[in-house]
Scaffold this active site. Structure first.
Site, PDB file in Angstrom:
ATOM      1  CG  ASP A  99      -6.633  23.849 -35.154  1.00 28.23           C
ATOM      2  OD1 ASP A  99      -6.900  22.880 -34.527  1.00 28.23           O
ATOM      3  OD2 ASP A  99      -5.807  24.824 -34.345  1.00 28.23           O
ATOM      4  CB  ILE A 100      -4.447  21.059 -37.503  1.00 27.33           C
ATOM      5  CG1 ILE A 100      -3.391  20.088 -38.027  1.00 27.33           C
ATOM      6  CG2 ILE A 100      -3.853  21.713 -36.267  1.00 27.33           C
ATOM      7  CD1 ILE A 100      -2.011  20.711 -38.688  1.00 27.33           C
ATOM      8  CG  ASP A 102       0.662  17.128 -34.522  1.00 25.08           C
ATOM      9  OD1 ASP A 102       0.839  16.250 -35.481  1.00 25.08           O
ATOM     10  OD2 ASP A 102       0.949  17.349 -33.741  1.00 25.08           O
TER      11      ASP A 102
HETATM   12  P1  IMP Z   1      -3.007  16.770 -31.468  1.00 20.86           P
HETATM   13  O1  IMP Z   1      -3.578  16.526 -30.068  1.00 20.86           O
HETATM   14  O2  IMP Z   1      -1.584  16.254 -31.509  1.00 20.86           O
HETATM   15  O3  IMP Z   1      -3.762  15.899 -32.488  1.00 20.86           O
HETATM   16  O4  IMP Z   1      -3.051  18.287 -31.676  1.00 20.86           O
HETATM   17  C1  IMP Z   1      -4.068  18.889 -32.195  1.00 20.86           C
HETATM   18  C2  IMP Z   1      -3.683  20.548 -31.857  1.00 20.86           C
HETATM   19  O5  IMP Z   1      -2.372  20.670 -31.701  1.00 20.86           O
HETATM   20  C3  IMP Z   1      -4.415  21.217 -32.917  1.00 20.86           C
HETATM   21  O6  IMP Z   1      -5.587  21.546 -32.238  1.00 20.86           O
HETATM   22  C4  IMP Z   1      -3.431  22.361 -32.750  1.00 20.86           C
HETATM   23  O7  IMP Z   1      -3.943  23.457 -31.850  1.00 20.86           O
HETATM   24  C5  IMP Z   1      -1.897  22.004 -32.374  1.00 20.86           C
HETATM   25  N1  IMP Z   1      -1.109  21.762 -33.658  1.00 20.86           N
HETATM   26  C6  IMP Z   1      -0.702  20.736 -33.969  1.00 20.86           C
HETATM   27  N2  IMP Z   1      -0.194  20.831 -35.078  1.00 20.86           N
HETATM   28  C7  IMP Z   1      -0.004  22.081 -35.322  1.00 20.86           C
HETATM   29  C8  IMP Z   1       0.542  23.052 -36.397  1.00 20.86           C
HETATM   30  O8  IMP Z   1       1.258  22.470 -37.324  1.00 20.86           O
HETATM   31  N3  IMP Z   1       0.375  24.203 -36.252  1.00 20.86           N
HETATM   32  C9  IMP Z   1      -0.415  24.745 -35.237  1.00 20.86           C
HETATM   33  N4  IMP Z   1      -0.975  24.242 -34.081  1.00 20.86           N
HETATM   34  C10 IMP Z   1      -0.804  22.885 -34.235  1.00 20.86           C
HETATM   35 MG    MG Z   2      -6.226  23.263 -31.494  1.00 21.82          MG
END
Ligand code: IMP
Ligand code: MG
Length: 176
Positions: A99-100, A102
């Site tokens: 989905d995203i 981050d």
């Molecule tokens: P990362 O490991 O920090 O890259 O985060 C990835 C995961 O964190 C995504 O797959 C989402 O499940 C969650 N996440 C990060 N940012 C958001 C947001 O703005 N809204 C909802 N979920 C988020």
């Molecule tokens: Mg996720």
């Protein structure tokens, strides 16, 4: 209506247009190859459902779960695989759908890409609907990206806040 306090960031129409463009590109890039699309649960389920229905070549679909602990809006460094994959990856091209992205920790620390390469996949690429580049802690190459967004917390179209809002058909931010 629970959506009264949500400010729209990407409408259903904007999302649908971008998703079909991504699917068109994926369909032409992987024509005549064995493609296995792997969704990362839970956030990718709606994006994956729409994306794959716009893909015009035969593909396999499976899911894994890469979870970080806790349910805050802050990404955790502690990530783990929760579900093993049931589909054989040998000799297949893999497209991981998120989905995203981050901080990048979920994909980086869980080592999913190396995991599938070691299991015999021909290639592993990443498709993400959203990218928060300014929040990145570890480098992640996104091969197919929907939209770049600033450092805002978004919900809807599969993405949650404390387990809620995944069923919103658009992407928005919560106004207190
Ligand atoms: P990362 O490991 O920090 O890259 O985060 C990835 C995961 O964190 C995504 O797959 C989402 O499940 C969650 N996440 C990060 N940012 C958001 C947001 O703005 N809204 C909802 N979920 C988020
Ligand atoms: Mg996720």
């Amino acid at each position: 209506m629970f959506s009264n306090n949500i400010e729209v960031v990407f409408s259903e129409k904007e999302i649908a247009e971008r998703v079909s463009q991504l699917a068109y590109k994926i369909s032409s890039d992987y024509v005549n190859s064995k493609l296995l699309v792997i969704g990362i649960l839970n956030g990718s389920f709606i994006f994956l459902a729409d994306l794959t229905r716009c893909i015009s070549i035969p593909i396999e679909i499976d899911f894994i779960s890469v979870a970080s602990y806790g349910s805050s809006t802050i990404s955790s460094e502690n990530v783990e695989f929760k579900l093993g994959l049931k589909t054989d990856v040998l000799e297949k091209h893999i497209l991981i759908v998120e989905d995203i992205i981050d901080t990048g920790y979920s994909l980086h620390k869980s080592d999913v890409i190396n995991h599938f390469i070691k299991s015999g996949a021909k290639s592993v690429k990443i498709c993400a609907l959203l990218n928060k580049e300014s929040r990145r802690k570890v480098p992640i190459a996104i091969d197919y990206l929907g939209f770049d967004i600033p450092d805002i917390f978004v919900v809807g179209y599969g993405m949650d806040y404390a387990g809620l809002y995944r069923n919103l058909p658009y992407i928005g931010i919560i106004n207190e």
